[in-house]
Design a protein around this motif. Structure first.
Motif, PDB file in Angstrom:
ATOM      1  N   GLN A 189      20.861 -18.719  38.961  1.00 53.03           N
ATOM      2  CA  GLN A 189      21.636 -18.604  37.720  1.00 53.03           C
ATOM      3  C   GLN A 189      22.826 -19.562  37.733  1.00 53.03           C
ATOM      4  O   GLN A 189      23.098 -20.226  36.724  1.00 53.03           O
ATOM      5  CB  GLN A 189      22.124 -17.167  37.531  1.00 53.03           C
ATOM      6  N   VAL A 190      23.531 -19.635  38.852  1.00 53.83           N
ATOM      7  CA  VAL A 190      24.689 -20.531  38.965  1.00 53.83           C
ATOM      8  C   VAL A 190      24.240 -21.977  38.788  1.00 53.83           C
ATOM      9  O   VAL A 190      24.842 -22.746  38.022  1.00 53.83           O
ATOM     10  CB  VAL A 190      25.423 -20.334  40.315  1.00 53.83           C
ATOM     11  N   ILE A 191      23.175 -22.366  39.475  1.00 57.92           N
ATOM     12  CA  ILE A 191      22.686 -23.750  39.398  1.00 57.92           C
ATOM     13  C   ILE A 191      22.223 -24.079  37.988  1.00 57.92           C
ATOM     14  O   ILE A 191      22.512 -25.160  37.464  1.00 57.92           O
ATOM     15  CB  ILE A 191      21.581 -23.992  40.443  1.00 57.92           C
ATOM     16  N   GLU A 192      21.529 -23.146  37.349  1.00 56.32           N
ATOM     17  CA  GLU A 192      21.072 -23.375  35.973  1.00 56.32           C
ATOM     18  C   GLU A 192      22.267 -23.604  35.046  1.00 56.32           C
ATOM     19  O   GLU A 192      22.257 -24.519  34.225  1.00 56.32           O
ATOM     20  CB  GLU A 192      20.246 -22.186  35.496  1.00 56.32           C
ATOM     21  N   CYS A 193      23.303 -22.793  35.188  1.00 57.87           N
ATOM     22  CA  CYS A 193      24.502 -22.944  34.342  1.00 57.87           C
ATOM     23  C   CYS A 193      25.193 -24.284  34.604  1.00 57.87           C
ATOM     24  O   CYS A 193      25.636 -24.948  33.659  1.00 57.87           O
ATOM     25  CB  CYS A 193      25.476 -21.793  34.569  1.00 57.87           C
ATOM     26  N   ILE A 194      25.294 -24.682  35.873  1.00 59.99           N
ATOM     27  CA  ILE A 194      25.919 -25.971  36.197  1.00 59.99           C
ATOM     28  C   ILE A 194      25.093 -27.111  35.631  1.00 59.99           C
ATOM     29  O   ILE A 194      25.632 -28.023  34.996  1.00 59.99           O
ATOM     30  CB  ILE A 194      26.124 -26.118  37.725  1.00 59.99           C
ATOM     31  N   ASN A 195      23.778 -27.069  35.830  1.00 63.78           N
ATOM     32  CA  ASN A 195      22.911 -28.145  35.329  1.00 63.78           C
ATOM     33  C   ASN A 195      22.921 -28.239  33.814  1.00 63.78           C
ATOM     34  O   ASN A 195      22.826 -29.321  33.258  1.00 63.78           O
ATOM     35  CB  ASN A 195      21.474 -27.964  35.851  1.00 63.78           C
ATOM     36  N   GLU A 196      23.051 -27.091  33.144  1.00 64.78           N
ATOM     37  CA  GLU A 196      23.086 -27.067  31.672  1.00 64.78           C
ATOM     38  C   GLU A 196      24.504 -27.273  31.145  1.00 64.78           C
ATOM     39  O   GLU A 196      24.700 -27.288  29.940  1.00 64.78           O
ATOM     40  CB  GLU A 196      22.546 -25.721  31.165  1.00 64.78           C
ATOM     41  N   GLN A 197      25.476 -27.361  32.063  1.00 64.88           N
ATOM     42  CA  GLN A 197      26.892 -27.441  31.712  1.00 64.88           C
ATOM     43  C   GLN A 197      27.272 -26.286  30.780  1.00 64.88           C
ATOM     44  O   GLN A 197      28.005 -26.442  29.808  1.00 64.88           O
ATOM     45  CB  GLN A 197      27.224 -28.801  31.096  1.00 64.88           C
ATOM     46  N   ASP A 198      26.765 -25.109  31.143  1.00 68.87           N
ATOM     47  CA  ASP A 198      26.953 -23.886  30.361  1.00 68.87           C
ATOM     48  C   ASP A 198      28.131 -23.090  30.922  1.00 68.87           C
ATOM     49  O   ASP A 198      27.958 -22.175  31.729  1.00 68.87           O
ATOM     50  CB  ASP A 198      25.666 -23.055  30.401  1.00 68.87           C
ATOM     51  N   LYS A 199      29.311 -23.443  30.489  1.00 66.93           N
ATOM     52  CA  LYS A 199      30.527 -22.789  30.977  1.00 66.93           C
ATOM     53  C   LYS A 199      30.543 -21.297  30.633  1.00 66.93           C
ATOM     54  O   LYS A 199      30.893 -20.466  31.470  1.00 66.93           O
ATOM     55  CB  LYS A 199      31.759 -23.485  30.391  1.00 66.93           C
ATOM     56  N   GLU A 200      30.136 -20.938  29.424  1.00 68.40           N
ATOM     57  CA  GLU A 200      30.146 -19.536  29.011  1.00 68.40           C
ATOM     58  C   GLU A 200      29.136 -18.717  29.809  1.00 68.40           C
ATOM     59  O   GLU A 200      29.410 -17.573  30.185  1.00 68.40           O
ATOM     60  CB  GLU A 200      29.899 -19.403  27.507  1.00 68.40           C
ATOM     61  N   GLY A 201      27.973 -19.287  30.076  1.00 72.12           N
ATOM     62  CA  GLY A 201      26.974 -18.590  30.890  1.00 72.12           C
ATOM     63  C   GLY A 201      27.470 -18.363  32.297  1.00 72.12           C
ATOM     64  O   GLY A 201      27.283 -17.281  32.872  1.00 72.12           O
ATOM     65  N   LEU A 202      28.130 -19.365  32.856  1.00 71.64           N
ATOM     66  CA  LEU A 202      28.686 -19.241  34.203  1.00 71.64           C
ATOM     67  C   LEU A 202      29.806 -18.200  34.220  1.00 71.64           C
ATOM     68  O   LEU A 202      29.896 -17.378  35.134  1.00 71.64           O
ATOM     69  CB  LEU A 202      29.198 -20.605  34.671  1.00 71.64           C
ATOM     70  N   LYS A 203      30.607 -18.203  33.185  1.00 68.86           N
ATOM     71  CA  LYS A 203      31.710 -17.234  33.079  1.00 68.86           C
ATOM     72  C   LYS A 203      31.175 -15.802  33.062  1.00 68.86           C
ATOM     73  O   LYS A 203      31.734 -14.905  33.691  1.00 68.86           O
ATOM     74  CB  LYS A 203      32.508 -17.524  31.809  1.00 68.86           C
ATOM     75  N   LYS A 204      30.060 -15.569  32.373  1.00 74.74           N
ATOM     76  CA  LYS A 204      29.477 -14.234  32.271  1.00 74.74           C
ATOM     77  C   LYS A 204      28.935 -13.731  33.604  1.00 74.74           C
ATOM     78  O   LYS A 204      28.776 -12.523  33.790  1.00 74.74           O
ATOM     79  CB  LYS A 204      28.367 -14.216  31.217  1.00 74.74           C
ATOM     80  N   LEU A 205      28.644 -14.644  34.529  1.00 77.23           N
ATOM     81  CA  LEU A 205      28.158 -14.227  35.852  1.00 77.23           C
ATOM     82  C   LEU A 205      29.268 -13.599  36.695  1.00 77.23           C
ATOM     83  O   LEU A 205      29.001 -12.832  37.617  1.00 77.23           O
ATOM     84  CB  LEU A 205      27.550 -15.417  36.605  1.00 77.23           C
ATOM     85  N   PHE A 206      30.516 -13.928  36.365  1.00 84.60           N
ATOM     86  CA  PHE A 206      31.643 -13.373  37.101  1.00 84.60           C
ATOM     87  C   PHE A 206      31.852 -11.913  36.705  1.00 84.60           C
ATOM     88  O   PHE A 206      31.640 -11.544  35.547  1.00 84.60           O
ATOM     89  CB  PHE A 206      32.922 -14.179  36.835  1.00 84.60           C
ATOM     90  N   SER A 207      32.273 -11.112  37.669  1.00 84.29           N
ATOM     91  CA  SER A 207      32.553  -9.708  37.377  1.00 84.29           C
ATOM     92  C   SER A 207      33.687  -9.627  36.356  1.00 84.29           C
ATOM     93  O   SER A 207      34.499 -10.544  36.232  1.00 84.29           O
ATOM     94  CB  SER A 207      32.945  -8.968  38.654  1.00 84.29           C
ATOM     95  N   LYS A 208      33.742  -8.509  35.658  1.00 89.20           N
ATOM     96  CA  LYS A 208      34.827  -8.304  34.690  1.00 89.20           C
ATOM     97  C   LYS A 208      36.181  -8.346  35.401  1.00 89.20           C
ATOM     98  O   LYS A 208      37.153  -8.903  34.882  1.00 89.20           O
ATOM     99  CB  LYS A 208      34.636  -6.978  33.960  1.00 89.20           C
TER     100      LYS A 208
END
Length: 186
Positions: A49-68
């Motif tokens: 998931q982290v790699i996919e977000c980095i490769n897609e430059q998906d900042k919001e997707g990466l942010k959602k992976l972090f705990s609240k």
């Protein structure tokens, strides 16, 4: 007759106790193997998931992976996510090889923290190192579940300067990006 019955009863109790002890040891070993398999599966999923977000430059997707909890605790999370994604200069991660993840805790003694580190191979041939730390199980504090730390070294294992130390611990919340120049100046 009473003595033989008593002796048989004692022998039976010894056998039953031995069987329960052996079964208990086996189940603990099985539990540890199961936990190792579980942590490997969870870290592999998170890494993808982290790699996919980095490769897609998906900042919001990466942010959602972090705990609240981590989203609240990490100062300037959006800026740090931009810095992390920007460190790849548009290059894609082609492979991520790592050691088996380590873990701290268990399903019974929570929280269960899982740590993984990966040697990344980028599309331009460069090699980076990525550290991923997640809280996977915390039944009493659901807001803690998810990523809580990403650390990126924008250089390979072979380039790590002598004496280099990341100025974070495995339990620090945050996103940390280290360049070779910064590492050499420590």
């Amino acid at each position: 007759m009473k003595k033989s019955t008593l002796a048989m009863l004692c022998l039976l109790m010894i056998i039953i106790s031995t069987v329960f002890c052996l079964a208990g040891c086996k189940s603990r070993t099985d539990e540890m193997v199961d936990l190792e398999t579980y942590t490997t599966k969870q870290m592999t999923k998170t890494k993808k998931q982290v790699i996919e977000c980095i490769n897609e430059q998906d900042k919001e997707g990466l942010k959602k992976l972090f705990s609240k909890d981590a989203q609240k605790r990490i100062e300037d999370l959006d800026g740090k996510l931009d810095q992390l994604i920007g460190a790849f200069n548009g290059n894609k991660i082609e492979s991520a090889k790592g050691r088996s993840p380590a873990f701290e805790g268990s399903a019974q003694t929570q929280p269960l923290h899982i740590y993984g580190d990966y040697d990344l191979k980028l599309s331009n041939g460069e090699e980076y190192i990525l550290f991923i730390n997640i809280c996977d199980i915390d039944d009493n504090h659901q807001e803690n579940k998810g990523l809580f730390q990403l650390s990126l070294l924008t250089f390979s294992d072979e380039e790590i300067p002598e004496g280099f130390r990341r100025n974070t611990t495995v339990d620090d919340y945050g996103i940390f990006v280290y360049t070779l120049e910064e590492a050499q100046n420590q």
